[in-house]
Each structure stands twice: as structure tokens, then as C-alpha cells.
Design an enzyme around this catalytic site. Structure first.
Site, PDB file in Angstrom:
ATOM      1  N   SER A  68      45.441 -11.416  22.072  1.00 19.44           N
ATOM      2  CA  SER A  68      44.645 -11.410  20.802  1.00 19.44           C
ATOM      3  C   SER A  68      43.220 -10.952  20.667  1.00 19.44           C
ATOM      4  O   SER A  68      42.776 -11.317  19.730  1.00 19.44           O
ATOM      5  CB  SER A  68      45.090 -12.674  19.980  1.00 19.44           C
ATOM      6  OG  SER A  68      46.373 -12.986  20.023  1.00 19.44           O
ATOM      7  N   GLY A  69      42.699 -10.825  21.954  1.00 24.38           N
ATOM      8  CA  GLY A  69      41.235 -10.642  21.787  1.00 24.38           C
ATOM      9  C   GLY A  69      40.735 -11.637  23.086  1.00 24.38           C
ATOM     10  O   GLY A  69      39.462 -11.673  22.865  1.00 24.38           O
ATOM     11  N   THR A  70      41.349 -12.184  23.841  1.00 18.74           N
ATOM     12  CA  THR A  70      40.737 -13.177  24.683  1.00 18.74           C
ATOM     13  C   THR A  70      39.542 -12.519  25.552  1.00 18.74           C
ATOM     14  O   THR A  70      38.517 -12.876  25.749  1.00 18.74           O
ATOM     15  CB  THR A  70      41.924 -13.554  25.715  1.00 18.74           C
ATOM     16  OG1 THR A  70      43.101 -13.936  24.819  1.00 18.74           O
ATOM     17  CG2 THR A  70      41.328 -14.806  26.162  1.00 18.74           C
ATOM     18  N   HIS A 131      45.157 -20.828  26.183  1.00 19.23           N
ATOM     19  CA  HIS A 131      46.030 -20.471  24.931  1.00 19.23           C
ATOM     20  C   HIS A 131      46.776 -21.859  24.553  1.00 19.23           C
ATOM     21  O   HIS A 131      47.629 -21.681  23.859  1.00 19.23           O
ATOM     22  CB  HIS A 131      47.007 -19.538  25.675  1.00 19.23           C
ATOM     23  CG  HIS A 131      46.716 -18.309  26.163  1.00 19.23           C
ATOM     24  ND1 HIS A 131      45.740 -17.524  25.446  1.00 19.23           N
ATOM     25  CD2 HIS A 131      46.917 -17.458  27.213  1.00 19.23           C
ATOM     26  CE1 HIS A 131      45.557 -16.417  26.204  1.00 19.23           C
ATOM     27  NE2 HIS A 131      46.150 -16.273  27.268  1.00 19.23           N
ATOM     28  N   ARG A 154      45.095 -11.956  15.806  1.00 19.65           N
ATOM     29  CA  ARG A 154      45.439 -10.670  15.733  1.00 19.65           C
ATOM     30  C   ARG A 154      46.659 -10.654  14.991  1.00 19.65           C
ATOM     31  O   ARG A 154      47.527 -11.312  15.277  1.00 19.65           O
ATOM     32  CB  ARG A 154      45.656  -9.997  17.163  1.00 19.65           C
ATOM     33  CG  ARG A 154      45.496  -8.467  17.049  1.00 19.65           C
ATOM     34  CD  ARG A 154      45.694  -8.196  18.573  1.00 19.65           C
ATOM     35  NE  ARG A 154      45.444  -6.671  18.694  1.00 19.65           N
ATOM     36  CZ  ARG A 154      45.624  -5.957  19.864  1.00 19.65           C
ATOM     37  NH1 ARG A 154      45.772  -6.609  20.985  1.00 19.65           N
ATOM     38  NH2 ARG A 154      45.365  -4.833  19.736  1.00 19.65           N
ATOM     39  N   ARG A 286      44.438  -1.787  27.423  1.00 18.05           N
ATOM     40  CA  ARG A 286      45.471  -0.858  27.378  1.00 18.05           C
ATOM     41  C   ARG A 286      44.835   0.156  26.145  1.00 18.05           C
ATOM     42  O   ARG A 286      44.351   1.204  26.829  1.00 18.05           O
ATOM     43  CB  ARG A 286      46.695  -1.459  26.723  1.00 18.05           C
ATOM     44  CG  ARG A 286      47.988  -0.701  27.121  1.00 18.05           C
ATOM     45  CD  ARG A 286      49.169  -1.704  26.548  1.00 18.05           C
ATOM     46  NE  ARG A 286      48.973  -1.850  24.842  1.00 18.05           N
ATOM     47  CZ  ARG A 286      49.629  -1.268  23.910  1.00 18.05           C
ATOM     48  NH1 ARG A 286      50.329  -0.160  24.172  1.00 18.05           N
ATOM     49  NH2 ARG A 286      49.416  -1.718  22.865  1.00 18.05           N
ATOM     50  N   GLY A 288      43.408  -1.072  22.930  1.00 18.77           N
ATOM     51  CA  GLY A 288      42.412  -1.727  22.045  1.00 18.77           C
ATOM     52  C   GLY A 288      42.176  -1.051  20.661  1.00 18.77           C
ATOM     53  O   GLY A 288      41.206  -0.878  20.181  1.00 18.77           O
TER      54      GLY A 288
HETATM   55  P1  PAP Z   1      44.814 -12.271  27.427  1.00 19.09           P
HETATM   56  O1  PAP Z   1      45.075 -13.277  26.422  1.00 19.09           O
HETATM   57  O2  PAP Z   1      46.015 -12.097  28.414  1.00 19.09           O
HETATM   58  O3  PAP Z   1      43.456 -12.288  28.178  1.00 19.09           O
HETATM   59  P2  PAP Z   1      43.731 -10.368  25.448  1.00 19.09           P
HETATM   60  O4  PAP Z   1      42.354 -10.007  26.143  1.00 19.09           O
HETATM   61  O5  PAP Z   1      43.983 -11.299  24.444  1.00 19.09           O
HETATM   62  O6  PAP Z   1      44.754 -10.678  26.528  1.00 19.09           O
HETATM   63  O7  PAP Z   1      44.595  -8.811  25.038  1.00 19.09           O
HETATM   64  C1  PAP Z   1      44.377  -7.672  25.451  1.00 19.09           C
HETATM   65  C2  PAP Z   1      44.377  -6.802  24.549  1.00 19.09           C
HETATM   66  O8  PAP Z   1      42.915  -6.767  23.982  1.00 19.09           O
HETATM   67  C3  PAP Z   1      44.850  -5.246  24.869  1.00 19.09           C
HETATM   68  O9  PAP Z   1      45.333  -4.940  23.554  1.00 19.09           O
HETATM   69  P3  PAP Z   1      45.924  -3.632  23.462  1.00 19.09           P
HETATM   70  O10 PAP Z   1      47.335  -3.894  24.407  1.00 19.09           O
HETATM   71  O11 PAP Z   1      46.610  -3.519  22.115  1.00 19.09           O
HETATM   72  O12 PAP Z   1      45.465  -2.184  24.082  1.00 19.09           O
HETATM   73  C4  PAP Z   1      43.334  -4.781  25.276  1.00 19.09           C
HETATM   74  O13 PAP Z   1      43.553  -3.595  25.038  1.00 19.09           O
HETATM   75  C5  PAP Z   1      42.549  -5.380  24.161  1.00 19.09           C
HETATM   76  N1  PAP Z   1      41.185  -5.228  24.525  1.00 19.09           N
HETATM   77  C6  PAP Z   1      40.551  -5.939  25.838  1.00 19.09           C
HETATM   78  N2  PAP Z   1      39.338  -5.895  25.831  1.00 19.09           N
HETATM   79  C7  PAP Z   1      38.712  -5.343  24.476  1.00 19.09           C
HETATM   80  C8  PAP Z   1      37.552  -4.940  23.880  1.00 19.09           C
HETATM   81  N3  PAP Z   1      36.678  -5.138  24.565  1.00 19.09           N
HETATM   82  N4  PAP Z   1      37.596  -4.564  22.844  1.00 19.09           N
HETATM   83  C9  PAP Z   1      38.824  -4.528  21.972  1.00 19.09           C
HETATM   84  N5  PAP Z   1      39.902  -4.824  22.527  1.00 19.09           N
HETATM   85  C10 PAP Z   1      40.328  -4.993  23.790  1.00 19.09           C
END
Ligand code: PAP
Length: 322
Positions: A68-70, A131, A154, A286, A288
Site C-alpha cells: 500500500s506504499g510501505t 502491518h 491504497r 514494480r 508504482g
Molecule cells: P510492502 O508493504 O511489502 O513493504 P509496499 O512498499 O507497500 O510493500 O508496496 C510496494 C508497492 O509500492 C509496489 O506497487 P506496484 O506493485 O503497484 O508497482 C511498488 O512499485 C510501490 N512503490 C515502491 N516504492 C515506491 C515509491 N517510492 N513511490 C511510489 N510507489 C512505490
């Protein structure tokens, strides 16, 4: 990383026997505890955290649903809270460490291998992430008058797709292949894992009750206007940007360094692993994007989730545009 069979922890084993269990769409075992379906191997660290974690008033807790943006929030809050230590953002540890290395998860990093780790040496403000749903957080986090919680969520369709493709990248093995996308989505709509909508609603209500304690953010809003939200986070934490910092362009700099494009292309995030070598750094970056679900889910699937949200969020003021 698995719960050890046959340990002498009788309390734990007795508890486990009483709890409902099932298999998640990703092939992993889940257990239902305090109203939520958690991965089975998450239960022991969760119980340890509930028992032993001591919140300091200066602690910052980043709470999220997976995907969700962690990672983004970790990068932003680390940069905002530590900007006096790293005034030159080009020397930020973010450029050489994945955000997950800089901000540990309570359940995965702190309590995964240790029942009661010593956290007193961590300089304040300590920034932790989790989480854990609101109702299962260690009580002291909610009871501390000053400790802050920042929640980001998200739209559930993008969150689901992000999670599904994260699992495909990291966990595929002949023993545990995920279900097909439509079957996985069906389970997701039935609240497995989760229920995610309950997770969001509880933090939303806590934010409405005490906005000084709980900041509620949406991934889509950060995408829409990152500068505004960087400022908002800093104000919420009690470290607002000075006029001088604003004029120097620090808000834009932090936004840029923490952006998807910048983090994804750093050497450290193209290679390397987190979580004891289990998960690829690159899998946290991935696409974003907002609305990627439209490439995978049918309008009927989206409609189903929209209806579920309308029912669950009715009267709360919480909603996502789909
Ligand atoms: P987590 O809870 O396992 O740590 P988390 O970081 O919440 O994961 O989610 C990853 C998502 O955030 C990915 O989304 P997508 O699969 O739709 O692409 C990842 O691309 C996106 N993400 C990671 N870093 C950023 C960033 N700096 N800005 C925007 N989106 C991001």
C-alpha cells in the site's frame, strides 16, 4: 523462519490449536487471530510484540497493509525525521540502503527471531513499521499520548494486484504456487488475507477520533501531490519545514530522492535482498502506478469490490475512486 514444531512453548501451541487455520491464495498457511487472517509464521512474533514492545512517546509507527506504499512511506519519513542528521540529501543512507533496512518492521525484523529484543539503544525518534491491524497493535502504542501513527493505504484493487505479482516474483516454488488470479481475487473479496477493508476502516476511525495521533494517508493522494503530503507528514510529526528549508527546496529534494523512479534505479534496490535474503529488493519497485488493476481485473471484479467498499465504509467518509 517457520514456527518450530515441537517447541516447549505450551502456551503458544495450545493457543494455535484453538485458532482457525486455512491456506491462503499464495499457498501459505494462515491463522485467524483477533479477527484477522495472518500468515501462520507471523503469529509468534505478533504475540511477542504484543507482550514485550514498549512504546516511547517519541516513537513513529508506520502502519500499512502490505503493498500500500510501505516502502515509499519509510523512505519519506526516514528522510523527514532525520534531515538534521543528513542535511545533504545526496549523502542520505537511502541512497545505499533499501528503505526496509532503515525502518524495521516490528513483527518481521524486531520480534521474528527474538522474543524480547533490546530496543533501548535505538536513537529517537525510533521509526518502526508494521502491518498489524489497529486492534492487535501492542496496547502501549495506542496508550502512549505522544507516540505517532502514520497509516497509508491504497485502493484495494491496486493493492491486490501489487500483492499478487509480488508473490509471483518472490514465492513461487513447486510446493506453494499461488492460485489463479480470479480465484485469488475471490478469496481477497472474502477477506482473506485480512479483511483489508476492516484494517483500513479501523485506522480511519482512529484518525477521526484523534487526528493528532493518527495520520491517515492514501497512496493515490501522495501520487497526486507529493510535496503537499511531505509537508503534511512533517507537520504531523512536529518537525515542520522552516521557511528557510522550504526556500532551499528541501521538500522537493526529499520528494525526488524518495520517488519511485529514483529508488528503483539505485544499485542497492536493483540487487540485494531483505528479510534474511528471502525477498528481492527489486520486487518492492514494480510499476508504482495508480490504476494498474485495469490491466488485470475485469469491470465485474472491480464492481464487486466497489460494492463491498460501499457497504463496509458506509457513513464513515472513507472511499476510493475506482
Ligand atoms: P510492502 O508493504 O511489502 O513493504 P509496499 O512498499 O507497500 O510493500 O508496496 C510496494 C508497492 O509500492 C509496489 O506497487 P506496484 O506493485 O503497484 O508497482 C511498488 O512499485 C510501490 N512503490 C515502491 N516504492 C515506491 C515509491 N517510492 N513511490 C511510489 N510507489 C512505490
Amino acid at each position: 523462519m517457520e514456527i518450530k514444531e515441537g517447541t516447549k512453548d505450551e502456551f503458544f501451541n495450545e493457543l494455535l490449536q484453538k485458532l482457525e487455520q486455512m491456506t491462503n491464495w499464495d499457498g501459505r498457511k494462515l491463522v485467524k487471530y483477533q479477527g484477522f487472517w495472518f500468515p501462520l509464521n507471523y503469529l509468534r512474533p505478533l504475540l511477542s510484540a504484543q507482550k514485550h514492545f514498549k512504546a516511547n512517546d517519541s516513537d513513529i509507527i508506520l502502519s500499512t497493509l502490505p503493498k500500500s506504499g510501505t516502502t515509499w512511506l519509510k523512505a519519506l519519513v526516514f528522510s523527514i525525521a532525520n534531515r538534521s542528521i543528513y542535511p545533504n540529501i545526496d549523502q542520505s543512507p537511502l541512497l545505499t540502503s533499501n528503505p526496509h533496512k532503515l525502518v524495521p518492521f516490528i513483527e518481521f525484523d524486531l520480534y521474528w527471531n527474538e522474543e524480547n529484543p533490546d530496543l533501548t539503544h535505538i536513537p529517537s525518534p525510533r521509526i518502526f513499521s508494521t502491518h498489524i491491524p489497529l486492534n492487535a497493535l501492542p496496547n502501549c502504542i495506542l496508550e502512549s499520548s505522544e507516540c505517532k501513527i502514520i497509516y497509508i493505504c491504497r485502493n484495494p484493487l491496486d493493492q491486490f494486484i501489487s500483492h499478487y505479482y509480488f508473490v509471483l516474483q518472490n514465492f513461487v516454488s513447486k510446493d506453494a504456487a499461488p492460485l489463479e488470479l480470479d480465484e485469488a481475487f475471490d478469496m481477497f473479496c472474502q477477506g482473506v488475507p485480512g479483511p483489508v477493508l476492516e484494517h483500513m476502516l479501523a485506522y480511519w476511525n482512529a484518525h477521526l477520533e484523534n487526528p493528532r495521533k493518527v495520520l491517515f494517508l492514501k497512496y493515490e493522494d501522495l501520487k497526486d501531490n507529493i510535496g503537499f503530503n511531505v509537508k503534511k507528514i512533517a507537520e504531523f510529526l512536529g518537525f515542520p519545514f522552516s521557511l528557510e528549508e522550504e526556500e532551499q527546496g528541501l521538500i522537493d529534494e526529499i520528494s525526488r530522492v524518495c520517488s519511485f523512479g529514483n529508488l528503483k534505479n539505485l544499485e542497492v534496490n536493483k540487487n540485494g535482498y531483505v528479510m534474511d535474503g528471502l525477498l528481492k529488493n527489486s520486487s518492492y519497485f514494480r510499476k508504482g502506478e495508480v490504476g494498474d488493476w485495469t490491466n488485470y481485473l475485469t469491470p465485474a471484479m472491480a464492481e464487486r469490490m466497489k460494492k463491498l467498499m460501499e457497504i463496509k465504509f458506509q457513513g464513515s467518509g472513507l472511499m476510493f475512486n475506482i
